[in-house]
Each structure stands twice: as C-alpha cells, then as structure tokens.
Design a protein around this motif. Sequence first.
Motif, mmCIF file in Angstrom:
data_model
loop_
_atom_site.group_PDB
_atom_site.id
_atom_site.type_symbol
_atom_site.label_atom_id
_atom_site.label_comp_id
_atom_site.label_asym_id
_atom_site.label_seq_id
_atom_site.Cartn_x
_atom_site.Cartn_y
_atom_site.Cartn_z
ATOM 1 N N HIS A 150 0.837 -1.202 0.000
ATOM 2 C CA HIS A 150 0.000 0.000 0.000
ATOM 3 C C HIS A 150 0.877 1.260 0.000
ATOM 4 C CE1 HIS A 150 -3.631 2.214 2.080
ATOM 5 N NE2 HIS A 150 -3.166 2.866 1.045
ATOM 6 N N ALA A 151 1.865 1.276 0.904
ATOM 7 C CA ALA A 151 2.758 2.446 0.993
ATOM 8 C C ALA A 151 3.571 2.613 -0.296
ATOM 9 C CB ALA A 151 3.684 2.314 2.196
ATOM 10 N N ALA A 152 3.975 1.491 -0.908
ATOM 11 C CA ALA A 152 4.740 1.569 -2.160
ATOM 12 C C ALA A 152 3.867 2.161 -3.274
ATOM 13 C CB ALA A 152 5.230 0.180 -2.564
ATOM 14 N N TRP A 153 2.614 1.744 -3.297
ATOM 15 C CA TRP A 153 1.674 2.265 -4.311
ATOM 16 C C TRP A 153 1.494 3.766 -4.138
ATOM 17 C CZ3 TRP A 153 -3.357 4.370 -4.598
ATOM 18 C CH2 TRP A 153 -3.989 4.262 -5.848
ATOM 19 N N LEU A 154 1.366 4.199 -2.881
ATOM 20 C CA LEU A 154 1.208 5.629 -2.615
ATOM 21 C C LEU A 154 2.468 6.400 -3.004
ATOM 22 C CD1 LEU A 154 -0.618 5.413 0.829
ATOM 23 C CD2 LEU A 154 -1.577 6.381 -1.269
ATOM 24 N N GLU A 155 3.651 5.823 -2.731
ATOM 25 C CA GLU A 155 4.905 6.484 -3.127
ATOM 26 C C GLU A 155 4.966 6.647 -4.643
ATOM 27 O OE1 GLU A 155 7.855 7.845 -1.848
ATOM 28 O OE2 GLU A 155 6.702 7.902 0.003
ATOM 29 N N ASP A 156 4.672 5.558 -5.350
ATOM 30 C CA ASP A 156 4.795 5.592 -6.804
ATOM 31 C C ASP A 156 3.768 6.513 -7.453
ATOM 32 O OD1 ASP A 156 6.817 3.824 -6.453
ATOM 33 O OD2 ASP A 156 5.782 2.082 -7.290
ATOM 34 N N ASN A 157 2.661 6.743 -6.753
ATOM 35 C CA ASN A 157 1.605 7.583 -7.320
ATOM 36 C C ASN A 157 1.483 8.924 -6.617
ATOM 37 O OD1 ASN A 157 0.290 5.930 -9.442
ATOM 38 N ND2 ASN A 157 0.046 4.506 -7.745
ATOM 39 N N ARG A 158 2.579 9.359 -5.975
ATOM 40 C CA ARG A 158 2.465 10.546 -5.132
ATOM 41 C C ARG A 158 2.165 11.814 -5.914
ATOM 42 N NH1 ARG A 158 7.385 9.157 -6.247
ATOM 43 N NH2 ARG A 158 9.106 10.601 -6.507
ATOM 44 N N ARG A 159 2.463 11.814 -7.205
ATOM 45 C CA ARG A 159 2.189 13.004 -8.009
ATOM 46 C C ARG A 159 1.009 12.794 -8.952
ATOM 47 N NH1 ARG A 159 6.653 16.583 -7.483
ATOM 48 N NH2 ARG A 159 7.074 16.391 -5.279
ATOM 49 N N THR A 160 0.124 11.873 -8.615
ATOM 50 C CA THR A 160 -1.050 11.634 -9.449
ATOM 51 C C THR A 160 -2.270 12.243 -8.760
ATOM 52 O OG1 THR A 160 -0.030 9.517 -10.003
ATOM 53 C CG2 THR A 160 -2.306 9.818 -10.677
ATOM 54 N N ASP A 161 -3.129 12.912 -9.520
ATOM 55 C CA ASP A 161 -4.314 13.518 -8.903
ATOM 56 C C ASP A 161 -5.262 12.448 -8.375
ATOM 57 O OD1 ASP A 161 -6.786 13.257 -10.961
ATOM 58 O OD2 ASP A 161 -4.890 13.390 -12.045
ATOM 59 N N ASN A 162 -6.100 12.815 -7.411
ATOM 60 C CA ASN A 162 -6.897 11.800 -6.721
ATOM 61 C C ASN A 162 -7.994 11.183 -7.603
ATOM 62 O OD1 ASN A 162 -8.606 13.980 -6.635
ATOM 63 N ND2 ASN A 162 -9.034 13.880 -4.441
ATOM 64 N N GLY A 163 -8.493 11.930 -8.592
ATOM 65 C CA GLY A 163 -9.493 11.352 -9.507
ATOM 66 C C GLY A 163 -8.884 10.225 -10.325
ATOM 67 N N THR A 164 -7.676 10.452 -10.841
ATOM 68 C CA THR A 164 -6.980 9.422 -11.618
ATOM 69 C C THR A 164 -6.663 8.222 -10.732
ATOM 70 O OG1 THR A 164 -6.006 11.163 -12.954
ATOM 71 C CG2 THR A 164 -4.995 8.994 -13.141
ATOM 72 N N LEU A 165 -6.246 8.493 -9.492
ATOM 73 C CA LEU A 165 -5.929 7.402 -8.568
ATOM 74 C C LEU A 165 -7.151 6.508 -8.319
ATOM 75 C CD1 LEU A 165 -3.675 8.941 -5.763
ATOM 76 C CD2 LEU A 165 -3.039 7.401 -7.620
ATOM 77 N N ALA A 166 -8.309 7.143 -8.100
ATOM 78 C CA ALA A 166 -9.541 6.379 -7.862
ATOM 79 C C ALA A 166 -9.870 5.544 -9.099
ATOM 80 C CB ALA A 166 -10.682 7.324 -7.529
ATOM 81 N N HIS A 167 -9.663 6.159 -10.267
ATOM 82 C CA HIS A 167 -9.886 5.499 -11.555
ATOM 83 C C HIS A 167 -8.998 4.248 -11.675
ATOM 84 C CE1 HIS A 167 -12.015 6.764 -15.156
ATOM 85 N NE2 HIS A 167 -11.167 6.013 -15.834
ATOM 86 N N ILE A 168 -7.707 4.425 -11.375
ATOM 87 C CA ILE A 168 -6.747 3.317 -11.453
ATOM 88 C C ILE A 168 -7.166 2.209 -10.493
ATOM 89 C CG2 ILE A 168 -4.355 2.623 -10.967
ATOM 90 C CD1 ILE A 168 -3.479 5.470 -11.653
ATOM 91 N N MET A 169 -7.578 2.639 -9.296
ATOM 92 C CA MET A 169 -7.939 1.667 -8.261
ATOM 93 C C MET A 169 -9.164 0.848 -8.676
ATOM 94 S SD MET A 169 -7.090 1.193 -4.876
ATOM 95 C CE MET A 169 -7.382 2.210 -3.480
ATOM 96 N N VAL A 170 -10.204 1.511 -9.172
ATOM 97 C CA VAL A 170 -11.412 0.775 -9.595
ATOM 98 C C VAL A 170 -11.046 -0.157 -10.744
ATOM 99 C CG1 VAL A 170 -13.759 0.925 -10.500
ATOM 100 C CG2 VAL A 170 -12.944 2.652 -8.903
ATOM 101 N N SER A 171 -10.272 0.375 -11.684
ATOM 102 C CA SER A 171 -9.890 -0.411 -12.847
ATOM 103 C C SER A 171 -9.067 -1.642 -12.446
ATOM 104 C CB SER A 171 -9.141 0.514 -13.799
ATOM 105 O OG SER A 171 -8.442 -0.209 -14.720
ATOM 106 N N ASN A 172 -8.108 -1.468 -11.512
ATOM 107 C CA ASN A 172 -7.328 -2.609 -11.004
ATOM 108 C C ASN A 172 -8.227 -3.607 -10.303
ATOM 109 O OD1 ASN A 172 -4.901 -1.693 -11.818
ATOM 110 N ND2 ASN A 172 -4.224 -0.965 -9.839
ATOM 111 N N ALA A 173 -9.163 -3.064 -9.502
ATOM 112 C CA ALA A 173 -10.052 -3.934 -8.734
ATOM 113 C C ALA A 173 -10.913 -4.769 -9.670
ATOM 114 C CB ALA A 173 -10.922 -3.098 -7.809
ATOM 115 N N MET A 174 -11.325 -4.186 -10.805
ATOM 116 C CA MET A 174 -12.165 -4.920 -11.742
ATOM 117 C C MET A 174 -11.355 -5.968 -12.519
ATOM 118 S SD MET A 174 -14.748 -3.689 -10.721
ATOM 119 C CE MET A 174 -16.295 -3.888 -11.505
#
Length: 320
Positions: free
Chosen positions: A280-304
Amino acid sequence: MAQHFLLSAASRTLSLRSIYKAGEAAAYETFCKMRWPETDGEAVCPRCGHDETYSITTRRKFKCKGCAHQFSVTSGTIFASRKMDFVDLLAAICIIVNASKGVSMVQLSRDLDCQCKTAFVLAHKLREAMALEVQTGEVLNGHVEVDGAYFGGHVRPENRKEDRKDRRLKENQTGKRRVVVVLRERDGRTLPFVAKQEAEGVELAKENVSRTATLSADEASHWDLLHAGWSVDRVNHSQMYSDHGKHTNMAESYFSRLRRMVVGQHHHVSPQYLYQYANHAAWLEDNRRTDNGTLAHIMVSNAMDAPVSRNWKGYWQRAA
Ligand SMILES: [Zn+2]
C-alpha cells in the motif's frame, strides 16, 4: 517558488461530494465502464466472451444471449458478492486514495457507517488491487536503492525496573518482528518485501534487480555481497546521509511513509498483514504526483481486473 503539487487544484479532481451528488446509478455506471472499457460499459460475458446480454435491471444482473450465464458487474472480481452500494464503494475508494498515510479501519467504518469488519476486508481487498501494480514481476533497472527497516514485535517494558527483561535477548522477544526490505528505482518503481533478516535483501536483489543497474546501500556489512553482482554506491549513515549523490534517501522516504502509516493509523501490525501495508505504501509512493481522480480510476480499474480474492472472500464467515 512553484506550488507543491498536493496544494494545487490539479491534485484534486474527485470529491466525496461529487460522488454522492452523482448518486448510486452513476456509481454503478462507473463500475461498468471500468469493468468493460472496450465496450464502453456494455456487459461482456465472463464465461464465453459474448457481448450481447439480457439485462435484468432490477437485480443489476446480466444474462448472456450466447450461453445463458448470469453475472453481475462484479462477478469474478475482488468485489464479487459485495453487499455495499456502489456509491459507498466508490466513496471508500476515494477516502483510501486521499489518505496519503493510509486510513485505519475504525475511521473508514465511521466514515461509511459500516461495520469495522466490512471496512477491514474492503481495505484489504483494495490493497490486493494496489499490490498488482506494485508486484509486477518485472525486474528493476537504472539506479536502485536497497534498504531495510524493522516493524512490529514491540515488547512493552514492565512497570517496575526490577521486573524488566533484557529485550535484546531472543527469549524475551515476541518473534513477531519483521523487516521490510525495499528495492526502489530512483526514477520509477518501489518494490517492497517482508523478511525476517535484512540480509535476505541480497537474495531479493538478485531476483528482482537487473544486472545492468547501479545499486545504492548503506554501511551494513551484509550488503558487501552485492558488490559481486553490481556496481554499488555505499553511504555510511553513522558519518553522513548523503555523500556527493551517494545516498538511500528514496528508500528512506518510503520507510518514512510506511512507518507513519503503521504508527499513526494502524497502531499495530501483525507479521501476517505487514506485506499488504508495505505494498500500500509503495503504491502511494509511486503515485504521489497523481491527482486523486486518476488514482480512484486506477484503483477501480485494477479492482475490476483483480480476480476474486482468495484471502478475503468470505473472510469473516470462515473466521466465525
Ligand atoms: Zn456467455
């Protein structure tokens, strides 16, 4: 001076207000579009791949015109057999991607007004989805920093001095202490592992770092073995933290985040779950400069894309 990314409007592209204002139907549509991006949200049969279906709207299910298989948007994904509304699921994802040091399950359960257990399993399922992006199986390249940090297994000293034990001795330890070894590319991915000894990091490097990479490590003697396989920069932390560009500061940043996550949110972490928090912490580090809308998008897409969780499906039913 340039504005920090996290203070800029560009970092905020999604809010709880917008999710709840759009409502359940819109949230459901978001999940359909993430599940079936190639048909823009039109259902595709997971069994035979046929893209014509009867829609059982009242139950939000589909029936394949080809093989008569019945399925829902979450069938075969980590959200299979979910009971939460889609709008709450989306809100949970929003809360989790917004929490830069993670979020405790008590806090999440209060925000969503669900049971702690529900929040716990949901958060762990989402961590599995994050882990897919972190643990890709591809080797690291370029300049890679390696370091370890110990977590868990704290033994509380007794009240009275005469009752206190020497906590340096093995018989007085809990056996629950673990080390997170991280391999981190200076301009790329963060790859964490959980081990019992930091020295296991040498083997992990052999498996996960390209031989053309350059490594950075601190003065700990077990890292001497790395010189046989790579060109290695060493920095002696008892002397200085950075020696003309020789440092492990990226690895330290990662540990700083993980430490704050464990100490500040979860308070306690069992060796069993440490790996999930590390990812979880590694994912947050790697995505630290990504806006939260894109992050939510990535997360839903990964989850699916993530298959039904073997670890978390029916977790409490099993445990009970
Ligand atoms: Zn079918």
